[in-house]
Design a protein around this motif. Structure first.
Motif, mmCIF file in Angstrom:
data_model
loop_
_atom_site.group_PDB
_atom_site.id
_atom_site.type_symbol
_atom_site.label_atom_id
_atom_site.label_comp_id
_atom_site.label_asym_id
_atom_site.label_seq_id
_atom_site.Cartn_x
_atom_site.Cartn_y
_atom_site.Cartn_z
ATOM 1 N N GLN A 1 -5.505 7.823 7.690
ATOM 2 C CA GLN A 1 -5.394 6.703 8.629
ATOM 3 C C GLN A 1 -6.708 6.482 9.379
ATOM 4 O O GLN A 1 -7.136 5.334 9.564
ATOM 5 C CB GLN A 1 -4.272 6.941 9.629
ATOM 6 C CG GLN A 1 -2.898 6.867 9.023
ATOM 7 C CD GLN A 1 -1.812 7.254 10.007
ATOM 8 O OE1 GLN A 1 -2.079 7.741 11.106
ATOM 9 N NE2 GLN A 1 -0.568 7.062 9.613
ATOM 10 N N ALA B 1 -9.188 4.979 6.969
ATOM 11 C CA ALA B 1 -8.805 3.599 6.665
ATOM 12 C C ALA B 1 -9.157 2.674 7.817
ATOM 13 O O ALA B 1 -9.541 1.522 7.600
ATOM 14 C CB ALA B 1 -7.315 3.515 6.344
ATOM 15 N N LEU C 1 -11.252 -0.508 6.863
ATOM 16 C CA LEU C 1 -10.714 -1.865 6.954
ATOM 17 C C LEU C 1 -11.527 -2.739 7.885
ATOM 18 O O LEU C 1 -11.662 -3.937 7.653
ATOM 19 C CB LEU C 1 -9.229 -1.872 7.291
ATOM 20 C CG LEU C 1 -8.750 -1.546 8.694
ATOM 21 C CD1 LEU C 1 -8.775 -2.781 9.570
ATOM 22 C CD2 LEU C 1 -7.319 -1.051 8.608
ATOM 23 N N GLY D 1 -10.579 -6.456 6.079
ATOM 24 C CA GLY D 1 -9.297 -6.728 5.433
ATOM 25 C C GLY D 1 -8.706 -5.490 4.806
ATOM 26 O O GLY D 1 -9.178 -4.373 5.015
ATOM 27 N N ARG D 2 -7.704 -5.708 4.024
ATOM 28 C CA ARG D 2 -6.901 -4.655 3.404
ATOM 29 C C ARG D 2 -7.739 -3.711 2.545
ATOM 30 O O ARG D 2 -8.633 -4.130 1.812
ATOM 31 C CB ARG D 2 -5.839 -5.346 2.544
ATOM 32 C CG ARG D 2 -4.850 -4.438 1.908
ATOM 33 C CD ARG D 2 -3.810 -5.278 1.192
ATOM 34 N NE ARG D 2 -2.967 -4.431 0.365
ATOM 35 C CZ ARG D 2 -2.117 -4.886 -0.523
ATOM 36 N NH1 ARG D 2 -1.975 -6.187 -0.715
ATOM 37 N NH2 ARG D 2 -1.384 -4.055 -1.236
ATOM 38 N N VAL D 3 -7.420 -2.407 2.650
ATOM 39 C CA VAL D 3 -8.043 -1.380 1.815
ATOM 40 C C VAL D 3 -6.964 -0.406 1.352
ATOM 41 O O VAL D 3 -5.904 -0.312 1.958
ATOM 42 C CB VAL D 3 -9.160 -0.593 2.566
ATOM 43 C CG1 VAL D 3 -10.305 -1.500 2.947
ATOM 44 C CG2 VAL D 3 -8.608 0.129 3.786
ATOM 45 N N ALA D 4 -7.279 0.320 0.293
ATOM 46 C CA ALA D 4 -6.386 1.375 -0.203
ATOM 47 C C ALA D 4 -7.213 2.605 -0.528
ATOM 48 O O ALA D 4 -8.339 2.495 -1.017
ATOM 49 C CB ALA D 4 -5.633 0.910 -1.439
ATOM 50 N N ALA E 1 -11.502 -2.179 -1.391
ATOM 51 C CA ALA E 1 -11.068 -3.399 -0.719
ATOM 52 C C ALA E 1 -10.117 -4.159 -1.631
ATOM 53 O O ALA E 1 -10.336 -4.239 -2.845
ATOM 54 C CB ALA E 1 -12.278 -4.261 -0.369
ATOM 55 N N LEU E 2 -9.050 -4.716 -1.048
ATOM 56 C CA LEU E 2 -8.039 -5.439 -1.817
ATOM 57 C C LEU E 2 -7.865 -6.854 -1.285
ATOM 58 O O LEU E 2 -8.006 -7.101 -0.082
ATOM 59 C CB LEU E 2 -6.688 -4.714 -1.729
ATOM 60 C CG LEU E 2 -6.645 -3.271 -2.225
ATOM 61 C CD1 LEU E 2 -5.289 -2.666 -1.938
ATOM 62 C CD2 LEU E 2 -6.987 -3.198 -3.703
ATOM 63 N N ASP E 3 -7.514 -7.771 -2.198
ATOM 64 C CA ASP E 3 -7.199 -9.139 -1.775
ATOM 65 C C ASP E 3 -5.711 -9.217 -1.424
ATOM 66 O O ASP E 3 -5.005 -8.197 -1.450
ATOM 67 C CB ASP E 3 -7.608 -10.157 -2.844
ATOM 68 C CG ASP E 3 -6.824 -10.039 -4.146
ATOM 69 O OD1 ASP E 3 -5.766 -9.362 -4.191
ATOM 70 O OD2 ASP E 3 -7.272 -10.630 -5.153
ATOM 71 N N GLU E 4 -5.228 -10.420 -1.133
ATOM 72 C CA GLU E 4 -3.830 -10.606 -0.718
ATOM 73 C C GLU E 4 -2.835 -10.208 -1.803
ATOM 74 O O GLU E 4 -1.694 -9.844 -1.512
ATOM 75 C CB GLU E 4 -3.582 -12.076 -0.321
ATOM 76 C CG GLU E 4 -4.397 -12.551 0.866
ATOM 77 C CD GLU E 4 -5.836 -12.918 0.490
ATOM 78 O OE1 GLU E 4 -6.118 -13.224 -0.693
ATOM 79 O OE2 GLU E 4 -6.696 -12.854 1.381
ATOM 80 N N GLY F 1 -3.306 -7.668 -3.834
ATOM 81 C CA GLY F 1 -3.438 -6.246 -4.126
ATOM 82 C C GLY F 1 -4.452 -5.922 -5.209
ATOM 83 O O GLY F 1 -4.470 -4.810 -5.727
#
Length: 127
Positions: free
Chosen positions: A38, A41, A45, A50-53, A114-117, A119
């Protein structure tokens, strides 16, 4: 191993609770790793905007146990940014509730993508 935590404020600070421990009162490594993920991340992020995994964790070893009641501070430092990935060094430090002395309990390098909307991988802005 240094005895002084990083100067920047921690990404996360949490108290280890009885539900997070084994019968001997030591905190589970998975609990600690989840909080480290966490913290990493949080750094990734913000950089990715934006979104990350999480896609990888490099060589985590536990130096000291964390006990119920310890305050755990998690620090994240941005190491590098690739085309779609971000590497973050994360350190976990414990402080006994009755002391001001801190000790590093573990560290690892986390790699995020990094991920888009939808995934799917997306490019990270180089600036």
């Amino acid at each position: 191993m240094t005895d002084i935590p990083p100067e920047d404020p921690p990404q996360i600070r949490v108290i280890a609770m009885p539900a997070d421990a084994n019968p001997a009162g030591d905190i589970f490594g998975g609990w600690l790793m989840a909080h480290m993920d966490q913290a990493g991340a949080s750094v990734a992020l913000r950089r990715a905007r934006g979104r990350v995994a999480t896609v990888a964790v490099d060589a985590m070893s536990f130096h000291l146990p964390v006990a119920v009641g310890d305050e755990v501070s998690l620090y994240g430092t941005l190491l590098s940014v690739g085309r779609t990935s971000i590497r973050v060094h994360v350190e976990a430090w414990r402080r006994d509730r009755t002391s001001e002395e801190a000790a590093r309990v573990t560290q690892a390098t986390f790699t995020f993508v990094a991920l888009d909307e939808a995934g799917r991988k997306r490019s990270v802005d180089p600036t």
